[in-house]
Design an enzyme around this catalytic site. Structure first.
Site, short mmCIF file in Angstrom:
data_model
loop_
_atom_site.label_atom_id
_atom_site.label_comp_id
_atom_site.label_asym_id
_atom_site.label_seq_id
_atom_site.Cartn_x
_atom_site.Cartn_y
_atom_site.Cartn_z
N HIS A 130 0.87 -1.18 0.00
CA HIS A 130 0.00 0.00 0.00
C HIS A 130 0.92 1.23 0.00
O HIS A 130 1.98 1.22 0.62
CB HIS A 130 -0.84 -0.04 1.28
CG HIS A 130 -1.93 0.99 1.36
ND1 HIS A 130 -1.68 2.30 1.64
CD2 HIS A 130 -3.28 0.88 1.21
CE1 HIS A 130 -2.83 2.98 1.67
NE2 HIS A 130 -3.81 2.13 1.41
N ASP A 208 2.67 -3.79 8.37
CA ASP A 208 1.41 -3.07 8.19
C ASP A 208 0.29 -4.08 8.39
O ASP A 208 0.04 -4.92 7.53
CB ASP A 208 1.40 -2.47 6.78
CG ASP A 208 0.05 -1.85 6.41
OD1 ASP A 208 -0.90 -1.95 7.21
OD2 ASP A 208 -0.03 -1.26 5.31
N GLN A 211 -4.97 -4.96 7.19
CA GLN A 211 -5.96 -5.89 6.65
C GLN A 211 -5.99 -7.21 7.43
O GLN A 211 -6.75 -8.10 7.07
CB GLN A 211 -5.67 -6.19 5.16
CG GLN A 211 -5.81 -4.97 4.27
CD GLN A 211 -7.24 -4.43 4.24
OE1 GLN A 211 -8.21 -5.11 4.58
NE2 GLN A 211 -7.38 -3.18 3.83
N LYS A 234 -10.96 0.22 9.86
CA LYS A 234 -11.10 -1.09 9.20
C LYS A 234 -11.52 -2.16 10.20
O LYS A 234 -11.69 -3.32 9.85
CB LYS A 234 -9.79 -1.47 8.53
CG LYS A 234 -9.41 -0.47 7.44
CD LYS A 234 -8.22 -0.92 6.66
CE LYS A 234 -7.61 0.19 5.83
NZ LYS A 234 -8.41 0.57 4.67
N CYS A 375 -4.67 1.98 -3.88
CA CYS A 375 -3.46 2.56 -3.29
C CYS A 375 -2.26 1.63 -3.42
O CYS A 375 -1.40 1.57 -2.52
CB CYS A 375 -3.65 2.95 -1.82
SG CYS A 375 -4.91 4.20 -1.59
#
Ligand SMILES: Cc1ncc(COP(=O)(O)O)c(C=O)c1O
Lengths: 418, 128
Positions: A130, A208, A211, A234, A375
């Site tokens: 991303h 990261d 998700q 999220k 992104c």
């Protein structure tokens, strides 16, 4: 558990959906089939209730007022931080609360990165990142005159070629930055194995987790990461909110990148000293309501059970993967062909119907999917695609949503095969 | 599905399948890449202008959705013989008229990519 589950312990989306008022709305006159939770999850009533309860009963500036209400606000904020920390199985003293995952990833690069990346040093990221986990490192590399190398992707599926990591590690990078779950591929990175290789050459692993955290059980200490970033919106929290877990010894060394109130120890006219710990990175009035919301979102995800959520979503993704080729015969599915090893999403493209046209046609049935580069422009460049369509699922996603998706895909196919 | 059939009606699909003026020119006066950063659609617009600033030839290439490709195709059909000033004065309503349908707010940027790239190309040509 039974409020949200079937007798066999599996998640019952019919029950879960009742907690999300928005699912009963009809945007554009259609029943809503929300398949874009990877961009922003819907909020359960429990989260919004927790925020209004906080704002109506404990609202004051945290860490300031020498009065009972101020203490209540401070307790609510710090209690919420502790709750989020427990969700990720880390000490609250190592969890920095920020405005977004983007802020968290910038903090890693601009605080730890600027202090530790020097001329000629190497940063390794994947080609699938991303932009929020790529551009901050580009900036650090440019400023320091350092290099960036990329773990490549398969140019057909986009799968990250993890077996290329070792040859990059021979170049002795200072840091390896990657997503726990790619927001385009949906594939879960084998973090524990990656971490042991990364640490063997003395590099740090910055992850990261945007998700991952809402779609599967995540216990940070078991992952081997040195930094772990996540995003509140999220997870069912508010738009504002996110955080960074940093290994305690790294956190102790890191300098703040934003300065001001609430992060200081002592301030004189010409200089200042900074607070210890996480407070040093939280300049200004903290987002107490956002953090309270995030804690409530963690409560709710744990009530549903993250293993049950993952199982539910895996079943839905398996159906998507199985039926996509029927609905769109020329479909190109990114990431692993299997539902196992995925979390939360499937992206795909078709030469027959461009992703934007798909999204527009699906919208006519109330089906909300994401179309674009998500992104991750460099990844799309590698795949020679300008855009992909992304379907993402959540605890409240059910088979009706997927029925509507497939009907819409058949509409699109019919329109474009005329 | 009425609105849908409007948006994806035969004329638009036809321009999408076999776009007009698609390709590359041997000697364009100006060539410019246009990109829609929010969605990744890309278009290269090539123009030949005479000394008076009138378009004498045009071609485009690129990849993108049916709306961006069809509107670029429809637009390029109209460009020859128009002056730079005339083209710079065109706006959203003109493109909607070409498409023959009102494109929703989430797709306007797709529809406008061709025109906006053409206008930037003309500005580039003028400041050459
Ligand atoms: C993998 C990944 N990283 C980072 C981000 C940015 O998160 P935020 O919206 O909290 O800044 C997102 C969300 O768009 C994401 O999916």
């Amino acid at each position: 558990m039974s409020a949200w589950h079937r007798a066999d312990g599996s998640l019952d989306p019919r029950k879960v959906r009742a907690a999300y008022p928005i699912l009963a709305t009809r945007p554009g006159g259609n029943p809503l089939h929300y398949l874009d939770s990877a961009a922003t999850a819907q909020r359960p009533k429990q989260v919004v209730d927790a925020v209004s309860n906080f704002l109506f009963t404990a609202n004051a500036n945290p860490h300031r007022g020498a009065y009972a209400l101020g203490t209540a606000a401070t307790d609510a904020y710090e209690g919420a931080r502790a709750r989020v920390a427990r969700f990720l199985n880390v000490p609250a003293t190592e969890l920095i609360m920020l405005g977004s995952a983007t802020e968290a990833l910038n903090l890693v690069a601009r605080s730890w990165g600027r202090a530790n990346i020097h001329r000629g040093d190497l940063i390794v990221v994947t080609e699938a990142e991303h932009h929020a986990n790529l551009i901050p490192w580009q900036q650090v590399a440019r400023e320091a005159d350092a290099d960036i190398e990329f773990i490549p992707v398969d140019d057909r599926t986009g799968e990250i070629l993890w077996d290329r990591l070792d040859s990059l590690l021979k170049l002795r990078p200072k840091v390896v930055a990657l997503a726990h779950v790619s927001n385009v591929l949906g594939s879960i990175a084998p973090l524990a194995e990656i971490a042991s290789h990364v640490h063997a050459v003395g590099a740090l692993l910055s992850v990261d987790g945007c998700q991952a955290v809402s779609n599967m059980p995540v216990s940070i200490p078991e992952l081997g990461a040195d930094f772990y970033a996540f995003s509140a919106h999220k997870m069912g929290g508010l738009f504002s909110g996110g955080g960074l877990w940093a290994r305690a010894d790294l956190l102790a060394e890191m300098a703040p990148i934003e300065t001001g109130g609430d992060m200081i120890r002592e301030v004189r006219l010409r200089d200042a000293t900074f607070a210890e710990g996480t407070q040093r990175f939280e300049a200004g009035t903290p987002d107490a309501s956002g953090t309270v919301a995030l804690a409530a979102a963690c409560d709710f995800l744990d009530e549903l059970g993250r293993a049950a959520i993952h199982e539910h979503e895996t079943r839905l993704l398996a159906r998507v993967l199985r039926e996509l080729p029927d609905a769109l015969p020329d479909v190109r599915i990114l990431g692993t062909p299997h539902a196992e090893g995925r979390a939360g999403l499937v992206s795909f493209s078709s030469d027959l119907v461009h992703a934007h046209d798909l999204a527009t046609i699906l919208d006519r049935r109330g089906v909300a999917i994401r179309a674009g580069h998500h992104c991750a422009m460099p990844l799309h460049e590698q795949l020679e695609l300008s855009a992909t369509a992304r379907v993402s699922v959540a605890p409240y996603t059910d088979d009706d949503d997927l029925d509507a998706l497939f009907e819409g895909l058949r509409d699109a196919r019919a329109i474009f095969s005329r | 599905m009425g609105g849908m059939d409007d948006l994806y009606r035969e004329q638009i699909l036809e321009h999408h399948r076999t776009p007009h003026n698609h390709g590359v020119l041997a000697e364009p006066s100006v060539s410019l890449d246009g990109r829609n950063p929010s969605c990744g659609d890309v278009i290269t617009m090539q123009l030949v202008l005479d000394a008076a600033g009138t378009i004498t030839d045009v071609a485009f290439s690129g990849r993108g959705c049916a709306i961006s490709q069809a509107s670029a195709s429809l637009l390029t059909d109209e460009l020859r013989g128009k002056s730079a000033d005339e083209i710079l004065a065109l706006g959203t309503p003109y493109v909607m008229e070409l498409l023959g349908v009102e494109v929703g707010p989430s797709r306007v940027h797709c529809a406008l990519l061709g025109l906006e790239t053409t206008q930037k190309a003309i500005e580039r040509w003028r400041s050459r």
